[in-house]
Enzyme design. Structure first.
Site, PDB file in Angstrom:
ATOM      1  N   ARG A 116       0.813  -1.206   0.000  1.00  0.00           N
ATOM      2  CA  ARG A 116       0.000   0.000   0.000  1.00  0.00           C
ATOM      3  C   ARG A 116       0.849   1.261   0.000  1.00  0.00           C
ATOM      4  O   ARG A 116       0.406   2.310  -0.412  1.00  0.00           O
ATOM      5  CB  ARG A 116      -0.921  -0.040   1.235  1.00  0.00           C
ATOM      6  CG  ARG A 116      -1.832   1.137   1.402  1.00  0.00           C
ATOM      7  CD  ARG A 116      -2.841   1.219   0.266  1.00  0.00           C
ATOM      8  NE  ARG A 116      -3.638   2.414   0.340  1.00  0.00           N
ATOM      9  CZ  ARG A 116      -3.300   3.594  -0.177  1.00  0.00           C
ATOM     10  NH1 ARG A 116      -2.150   3.724  -0.785  1.00  0.00           N
ATOM     11  NH2 ARG A 116      -4.110   4.628  -0.076  1.00  0.00           N
ATOM     12  N   TYR A 117       2.061   1.146   0.556  1.00  0.00           N
ATOM     13  CA  TYR A 117       2.958   2.299   0.655  1.00  0.00           C
ATOM     14  C   TYR A 117       4.210   1.989  -0.172  1.00  0.00           C
ATOM     15  O   TYR A 117       4.616   0.836  -0.266  1.00  0.00           O
ATOM     16  CB  TYR A 117       3.345   2.546   2.113  1.00  0.00           C
ATOM     17  CG  TYR A 117       2.160   2.759   3.022  1.00  0.00           C
ATOM     18  CD1 TYR A 117       1.498   3.978   3.051  1.00  0.00           C
ATOM     19  CD2 TYR A 117       1.693   1.735   3.839  1.00  0.00           C
ATOM     20  CE1 TYR A 117       0.394   4.177   3.876  1.00  0.00           C
ATOM     21  CE2 TYR A 117       0.597   1.923   4.665  1.00  0.00           C
ATOM     22  CZ  TYR A 117      -0.045   3.146   4.688  1.00  0.00           C
ATOM     23  OH  TYR A 117      -1.120   3.334   5.491  1.00  0.00           O
ATOM     24  N   ARG A 120       7.550   0.021   1.606  1.00  0.00           N
ATOM     25  CA  ARG A 120       7.388  -1.105   2.531  1.00  0.00           C
ATOM     26  C   ARG A 120       6.148  -1.900   2.173  1.00  0.00           C
ATOM     27  O   ARG A 120       5.174  -1.358   1.664  1.00  0.00           O
ATOM     28  CB  ARG A 120       7.327  -0.623   3.981  1.00  0.00           C
ATOM     29  CG  ARG A 120       6.223   0.403   4.243  1.00  0.00           C
ATOM     30  CD  ARG A 120       6.677   1.379   5.325  1.00  0.00           C
ATOM     31  NE  ARG A 120       5.617   2.294   5.756  1.00  0.00           N
ATOM     32  CZ  ARG A 120       5.273   3.400   5.099  1.00  0.00           C
ATOM     33  NH1 ARG A 120       5.869   3.710   3.960  1.00  0.00           N
ATOM     34  NH2 ARG A 120       4.333   4.187   5.560  1.00  0.00           N
ATOM     35  N   CYS A 129      -3.025 -17.420  14.763  1.00  0.00           N
ATOM     36  CA  CYS A 129      -2.617 -16.555  15.865  1.00  0.00           C
ATOM     37  C   CYS A 129      -2.564 -17.379  17.140  1.00  0.00           C
ATOM     38  O   CYS A 129      -3.096 -18.483  17.191  1.00  0.00           O
ATOM     39  CB  CYS A 129      -3.608 -15.411  16.054  1.00  0.00           C
ATOM     40  SG  CYS A 129      -3.537 -14.220  14.715  1.00  0.00           S
ATOM     41  N   CYS A 133      -8.215 -12.045  18.685  1.00  0.00           N
ATOM     42  CA  CYS A 133      -8.717 -10.826  19.295  1.00  0.00           C
ATOM     43  C   CYS A 133     -10.075 -10.521  18.665  1.00  0.00           C
ATOM     44  O   CYS A 133     -10.172 -10.472  17.436  1.00  0.00           O
ATOM     45  CB  CYS A 133      -7.761  -9.676  19.044  1.00  0.00           C
ATOM     46  SG  CYS A 133      -6.045 -10.104  19.410  1.00  0.00           S
ATOM     47  N   CYS A 136     -10.248  -7.946  15.853  1.00  0.00           N
ATOM     48  CA  CYS A 136      -9.230  -8.066  14.799  1.00  0.00           C
ATOM     49  C   CYS A 136      -9.664  -7.347  13.517  1.00  0.00           C
ATOM     50  O   CYS A 136     -10.792  -7.470  13.058  1.00  0.00           O
ATOM     51  CB  CYS A 136      -8.954  -9.528  14.486  1.00  0.00           C
ATOM     52  SG  CYS A 136      -7.719  -9.739  13.178  1.00  0.00           S
ATOM     53  N   ARG A 138      -8.272  -7.825  10.605  1.00  0.00           N
ATOM     54  CA  ARG A 138      -8.029  -8.647   9.419  1.00  0.00           C
ATOM     55  C   ARG A 138      -8.871  -9.926   9.470  1.00  0.00           C
ATOM     56  O   ARG A 138      -8.398 -11.013   9.145  1.00  0.00           O
ATOM     57  CB  ARG A 138      -6.523  -8.945   9.312  1.00  0.00           C
ATOM     58  CG  ARG A 138      -6.077  -9.275   7.905  1.00  0.00           C
ATOM     59  CD  ARG A 138      -4.565  -9.255   7.762  1.00  0.00           C
ATOM     60  NE  ARG A 138      -4.038  -7.911   7.707  1.00  0.00           N
ATOM     61  CZ  ARG A 138      -2.860  -7.537   8.207  1.00  0.00           C
ATOM     62  NH1 ARG A 138      -2.085  -8.405   8.815  1.00  0.00           N
ATOM     63  NH2 ARG A 138      -2.470  -6.295   8.096  1.00  0.00           N
ATOM     64  N   ASP A 297     -10.684  -0.260  13.923  1.00  0.00           N
ATOM     65  CA  ASP A 297     -11.282  -0.272  12.582  1.00  0.00           C
ATOM     66  C   ASP A 297     -12.692  -0.872  12.632  1.00  0.00           C
ATOM     67  O   ASP A 297     -12.980  -1.708  13.480  1.00  0.00           O
ATOM     68  CB  ASP A 297     -10.423  -1.122  11.636  1.00  0.00           C
ATOM     69  CG  ASP A 297      -9.061  -0.502  11.398  1.00  0.00           C
ATOM     70  OD1 ASP A 297      -9.011   0.721  11.168  1.00  0.00           O
ATOM     71  OD2 ASP A 297      -8.059  -1.228  11.464  1.00  0.00           O
ATOM     72  N   ASP A 334      -6.930   4.145  10.163  1.00  0.00           N
ATOM     73  CA  ASP A 334      -6.884   3.765   8.765  1.00  0.00           C
ATOM     74  C   ASP A 334      -8.160   4.242   8.094  1.00  0.00           C
ATOM     75  O   ASP A 334      -9.264   3.957   8.563  1.00  0.00           O
ATOM     76  CB  ASP A 334      -6.778   2.240   8.652  1.00  0.00           C
ATOM     77  CG  ASP A 334      -5.329   1.799   8.567  1.00  0.00           C
ATOM     78  OD1 ASP A 334      -4.769   1.834   7.460  1.00  0.00           O
ATOM     79  OD2 ASP A 334      -4.755   1.459   9.624  1.00  0.00           O
ATOM     80  N   LYS A 341      -3.103   4.880   6.465  1.00  0.00           N
ATOM     81  CA  LYS A 341      -3.078   5.434   7.826  1.00  0.00           C
ATOM     82  C   LYS A 341      -3.041   6.954   7.774  1.00  0.00           C
ATOM     83  O   LYS A 341      -2.345   7.513   6.934  1.00  0.00           O
ATOM     84  CB  LYS A 341      -1.821   4.977   8.553  1.00  0.00           C
ATOM     85  CG  LYS A 341      -1.782   3.516   8.910  1.00  0.00           C
ATOM     86  CD  LYS A 341      -0.520   3.225   9.720  1.00  0.00           C
ATOM     87  CE  LYS A 341      -0.385   1.756  10.030  1.00  0.00           C
ATOM     88  NZ  LYS A 341      -0.076   0.973   8.821  1.00  0.00           N
TER      89      LYS A 341
HETATM   90  C1  PLP Z   1       0.538  -0.085   8.746  1.00  0.00           C
HETATM   91  C2  PLP Z   1       0.979  -0.586   7.488  1.00  0.00           C
HETATM   92  C3  PLP Z   1       2.336  -0.500   7.118  1.00  0.00           C
HETATM   93  C4  PLP Z   1       3.395   0.097   8.017  1.00  0.00           C
HETATM   94  O1  PLP Z   1       3.188   1.446   8.257  1.00  0.00           O
HETATM   95  P1  PLP Z   1       4.193   2.305   9.143  1.00  0.00           P
HETATM   96  O2  PLP Z   1       3.525   3.600   9.296  1.00  0.00           O
HETATM   97  O3  PLP Z   1       5.486   2.371   8.378  1.00  0.00           O
HETATM   98  O4  PLP Z   1       4.396   1.576  10.444  1.00  0.00           O
HETATM   99  C5  PLP Z   1       2.691  -0.980   5.885  1.00  0.00           C
HETATM  100  N1  PLP Z   1       1.787  -1.521   5.036  1.00  0.00           N
HETATM  101  C6  PLP Z   1       0.488  -1.606   5.362  1.00  0.00           C
HETATM  102  C7  PLP Z   1      -0.461  -2.197   4.389  1.00  0.00           C
HETATM  103  C8  PLP Z   1       0.034  -1.158   6.589  1.00  0.00           C
HETATM  104  O5  PLP Z   1      -1.259  -1.249   6.920  1.00  0.00           O
HETATM  105  S1  SF4 Z   2      -5.337  -8.555  16.082  1.00  0.00           S
HETATM  106 FE1  SF4 Z   2      -5.938 -10.225  14.652  1.00  0.00          FE
HETATM  107  S2  SF4 Z   2      -4.040 -10.792  13.609  1.00  0.00           S
HETATM  108 FE2  SF4 Z   2      -3.448  -9.637  15.462  1.00  0.00          FE
HETATM  109  S3  SF4 Z   2      -3.116 -11.218  17.060  1.00  0.00           S
HETATM  110 FE3  SF4 Z   2      -5.240 -10.506  17.238  1.00  0.00          FE
HETATM  111  S4  SF4 Z   2      -6.410 -11.949  15.989  1.00  0.00           S
HETATM  112 FE4  SF4 Z   2      -4.286 -12.164  15.384  1.00  0.00          FE
END
Ligand code: PLP
Ligand code: SF4
Length: 392
Positions: A116-117, A120, A129, A133, A136, A138, A297, A334, A341
């Site tokens: 996305r960025y 990185r 996991c 959580c 979560c 995701r 989120d 986000d 972010k």
């Molecule tokens: C949060 C995130 C990152 C890392 O972001 P930083 O601000 O550098 O910590 C990288 N990729 C994705 C998709 C993210 O959600």
């Molecule tokens: S937030 Fe989601 S991905 Fe992270 S430890 Fe908890 S369940 Fe696992």
């Protein structure tokens, strides 16, 4: 180990030998998963019992005996309990409910990579996991039992990182990557660092908070061998900072692994400046830098965990200036649907008149800052030397 901060003590919910208790594989084998498992250790409320029905086929339920031991018995609203205990509130349709609130599927060039960025990208190596959580973000991916990334997907991912030289950091994520064996972790680190342009690897793991015994000497040895490795962990509450957690965090940092904390502001769990302060002081003393404090989120079934944005800002404002700058995490959210972010900070700027900026600081001192109005100078060495690095 001696610390100057208070660490949470606990009674193991299962009586066993220390050899078993401190064996992470024993912890995973003895994790609580079903209503029956939970009923052996907890008096469940009606809402919680219904939560088991509601979560069926939606989001996995699992917690290690270690983490379940951090619950203070008799309070349904115990902060630790709420984070892993299913609840009927998860069945409510949220205000802005999305299964994939970060729009991750749209930013996934190959299965298992999120890019996305520019500089990185995330590599989702497992969907497992140590616990699930309830908030979560995701949920569209986590705990679907695909476990370790398939060979073909692994190769595609490594190939993607190879072909994209603007990627300087890979964030190994999931799921929780530290649920994998040391051998697998070593292979991933080795393959990534074999790529010339990968300068830094971060590992995102909640395990220092939820299953600290997983951080063993062999793993530390691997991290040392493949330095630099940064560990991004996820503590939400001072009750998670036990002696066991402190000891493993110390092992990481003593061996050259910088540790950062990414917490989530959660309604009824930690949405109070005193709690954030207590958590941050403990972490800082243990050399863990509070990095992000995320707005929760709108993932499916997590509305009851979300705090109003205005309240999150008030919490941050209360901490600003009073608490050490080092202890202050960046409040961030986000943008739903994959906007990325954004940081948001309390407002200290009262007004702007021309080039005069009027600020009122954390304890009420008010003054204007007069902004200089000169043309910016083009720095020759920047364009020659560093601009090319910045082509991201
Ligand atoms: C949060 C995130 C990152 C890392 O972001 P930083 O601000 O550098 O910590 C990288 N990729 C994705 C998709 C993210 O959600
Ligand atoms: S937030 Fe989601 S991905 Fe992270 S430890 Fe908890 S369940 Fe696992």
């Amino acid at each position: 180990m001696k610390t100057k901060v208070q660490l949470k003590s606990y009674e193991p919910i299962i009586k066993t030998t220390p050899e078993n208790w401190y064996d992470w594989k024993w912890q995973l084998r003895n994790s609580l998963k079903t209503l029956e498992d939970f009923e052996k250790h907890f008096d469940l409320s009606t809402n919680e019992k219904e939560g088991f029905q509601i979560s069926k086929n939606k989001f996995k339920i699992e917690v290690s005996p270690y983490y379940a031991s951090l619950v203070e018995k008799g309070h349904f609203n115990d902060p630790v309990r709420q984070t892993f205990m299913p609840n009927s509130l998860e069945g409510q349709t949220g205000l802005q409910e999305q299964l994939d609130p970060l729009g991750e599927k749209n930013n996934s060039p190959t299965a298992r990579v999120l890019h996305r960025y520019p500089d990185r990208a995330l590599f989702l190596v497992t969907d497992l996991c140590s616990l699930y959580c309830r908030y979560c973000t995701r949920k569209h991916f986590t705990g679907k039992d695909q476990a370790y990334v398939k060979k073909s997907e692994y190769e595609q991912s490594i190939d993607y990182f190879k072909r994209h030289s603007q990627i300087k950091e890979v964030l190994i994520s999931g799921g929780d990557p530290l649920t994998l064996s040391n051998e697998r972790i070593e292979t991933i680190l080795k393959d990534l660092y074999a790529i010339p342009h990968i300068e830094l690897i971060r590992i995102g793991s909640r395990i220092p908070a939820t299953l600290p015994m997983r951080i063993d000497q062999q793993l530390i040895g691997i991290f040392k061998k493949y330095k630099p490795i940064y560990l991004m962990t996820h503590f939400n509450h001072p009750n998670e900072v036990t002696y066991d957690a402190a000891e493993r965090l110390e092992m990481l940092v003593d061996n050259g692994v910088p540790v950062f904390n990414q917490m989530v502001l959660l309604n009824g769990v930690n949405n109070d400046p005193a709690l954030i302060y207590a958590l941050s002081r403990r972490l800082l003393h243990l050399r863990v830098k509070p990095y992000y404090m995320f707005q929760c989120d709108p993932s499916r079934g997590s509305d009851h965990f979300r705090t109003p944005v205005e309240q999150s800002l008030q919490i941050q404002k209360k901490l600003w200036g009073r608490a050490s700058g080092l202890s202050l995490p960046n409040l961030s959210l986000d943008i739903p649907s994959g906007g990325g972010k954004v940081g948001f900070t309390p407002n200290f700027l009262d007004r702007v008149v021309g080039n005069e900026y009027q600020f009122t600081g954390w304890d009420g001192v008010s003054e204007k800052y007069i902004s200089p109005s000169q043309d910016s100078v083009i720095l020759p060495h920047v364009s020659e030397l560093y601009q090319s690095e910045f082509k991201i």
